[in-house]
Design a protein around this motif. Sequence first.
Motif, PDB file in Angstrom:
ATOM      1  N   LEU A  79       0.751  -1.358  -0.076  1.00 40.95           N
ATOM      2  CA  LEU A  79      -0.032   0.036  -0.169  1.00 40.95           C
ATOM      3  C   LEU A  79       0.854   1.408  -0.058  1.00 40.95           C
ATOM      4  CD1 LEU A  79      -2.545  -1.191   2.828  1.00 40.95           C
ATOM      5  CD2 LEU A  79      -3.192  -0.883   0.191  1.00 40.95           C
ATOM      6  N   PHE A 111       0.372   5.415   1.288  1.00 48.91           N
ATOM      7  CA  PHE A 111      -1.009   5.439   2.128  1.00 48.91           C
ATOM      8  C   PHE A 111      -0.623   5.021   3.328  1.00 48.91           C
ATOM      9  CE2 PHE A 111      -4.719   2.724   3.331  1.00 48.91           C
ATOM     10  CZ  PHE A 111      -5.567   3.638   3.195  1.00 48.91           C
ATOM     11  N   LEU A 129      -1.536   3.525   6.366  1.00 50.76           N
ATOM     12  CA  LEU A 129      -2.856   2.699   6.692  1.00 50.76           C
ATOM     13  C   LEU A 129      -3.042   2.718   8.085  1.00 50.76           C
ATOM     14  CD1 LEU A 129      -4.465   0.218   6.192  1.00 50.76           C
ATOM     15  CD2 LEU A 129      -2.236  -1.336   6.479  1.00 50.76           C
ATOM     16  N   ILE A 142      -9.990  -2.161   3.172  1.00 51.35           N
ATOM     17  CA  ILE A 142      -8.606  -2.317   2.542  1.00 51.35           C
ATOM     18  C   ILE A 142      -8.958  -2.969   1.079  1.00 51.35           C
ATOM     19  CG2 ILE A 142      -6.445  -3.730   2.483  1.00 51.35           C
ATOM     20  CD1 ILE A 142      -6.475  -3.547   5.456  1.00 51.35           C
ATOM     21  N   GLU A 153     -10.881  -1.866  -1.144  1.00 53.70           N
ATOM     22  CA  GLU A 153     -10.944  -1.021  -1.722  1.00 53.70           C
ATOM     23  C   GLU A 153      -9.710  -0.321  -2.510  1.00 53.70           C
ATOM     24  OE1 GLU A 153     -12.842   1.812   0.260  1.00 53.70           O
ATOM     25  OE2 GLU A 153     -14.927   0.512   0.638  1.00 53.70           O
ATOM     26  N   ARG A 154      -8.817  -0.719  -1.921  1.00 53.16           N
ATOM     27  CA  ARG A 154      -7.365  -0.400  -2.447  1.00 53.16           C
ATOM     28  C   ARG A 154      -6.524  -1.487  -3.131  1.00 53.16           C
ATOM     29  NH1 ARG A 154      -5.168   4.582  -1.600  1.00 53.16           N
ATOM     30  NH2 ARG A 154      -6.413   5.909  -0.468  1.00 53.16           N
ATOM     31  N   LEU A 155      -6.793  -2.739  -2.694  1.00 53.31           N
ATOM     32  CA  LEU A 155      -6.273  -4.175  -2.992  1.00 53.31           C
ATOM     33  C   LEU A 155      -7.248  -5.099  -3.541  1.00 53.31           C
ATOM     34  CD1 LEU A 155      -3.540  -4.746  -0.334  1.00 53.31           C
ATOM     35  CD2 LEU A 155      -3.067  -3.833  -2.606  1.00 53.31           C
TER      36      LEU A 155
END
Length: 399
Positions: free
Chosen positions: A264, A267, A269, A289, A291-293
């Motif tokens: 990520l 970002f 986290l 998560i 939504e990004r991976l």
Amino acid sequence: MSITEQLDVIIIGGGAAGMMCALTAGQRGRKVLLLEYADRVGKKILISGGGRCNFTNLRVEAEHFISGNPHFCKSALSRFGPQDFIALVEKHGISYHEKKLGQLFCDGKSPAILNILLEECRSGSVEIKTRCKVENVERHEIGGKRVFTVQTNQGRFDAESLVIATGGLSFPKIGATDFGYGVAKQFGLKLRECAPGLVSFTLHPRELRETECLAGTAADALVSCNKQTFRDAILFTHRGLSGPAILQISNYWDPGDAVTINLLPDFDLAGAIKQWQQERPNAELKTVIGERLTQRLALQWLALSSENKPVSQYNAKEVAAIVARFQKWRIVPSGTTGYPMAEVTKGGLDTDELSSKTFEAHRVKGLYFIGEVVDVTGWLGGYNFQWAWASGHCAGLFV
């Protein structure tokens, strides 16, 4: 061709560097013979870039190359740069595009680049022999001149200049051999240890058990090793890790070295989880998560550090473990997939043995080495082709 006919130049190896050297020397009026072991020249050109040939990069600097002497490549790259090869592409009316990070690809297929080289070789009256196996190379005097005699399955040929452009050990399925290194040893020239470059990693059984269920999953990542960092896609495989970022970092990796991966990048986290705990307390962490991976990757990675549950239920210790897993994943690869899968070969002929201007061996007049056989290895993205064009062109001016 009779064995008494005198050539000016014999080039062994019909890849990118060999053909560039041949056309350059031929167009200078030199009588050139190009010998290729395979059934056709330019096989690596044809398979490169997914069949579209990433023929150069707009941003070529010495820092994009690895060598025992990081300054060696500067001379050739300054005398034949990306714009010089682009001019040749445009001269032949080949359309191209920049894909990313300065990488130039043909709009059509890779044979377009090979055809440019073949046409330019014809313009220089270069003779090309394929399926030509070199059986022996000798250096001796004929008529008071020091010449090289090359014995092949198609006859014996003599020339004052001999160019070794046989490449490295990568892609043995298309004919890669250690021939060039053998010639270097024959003439007493130093070699630097070779290793597969731009190659995928294999993982130890424990890590593989954690990742093999993700085979085929890709992610944008920041990958670091030995003070080098690359950001690009990584790909989980049945054997370990691949993808552009992995191939790039492999050039800087040695057995036993650790590799750190941030899944990520750019970002925060830990900060995001804290914010989600306030704004989306009932949302499952795998969802936010994811939504990004990919959801698949998010769920598997969570399972390795903590259970998946609503974000409001994670304590500080669990958050720290999750952040470490996603953004500071540390692995020690078990190895690489080796020369059969490597894009290039690291190492090769020690550059101390060569003139950076002419590529002639200091200690053996008339003997030249160019391209991948030399200890200069470029990044992924057209850099190795540019090295082939530059070293081949510069040698071709002097042979």
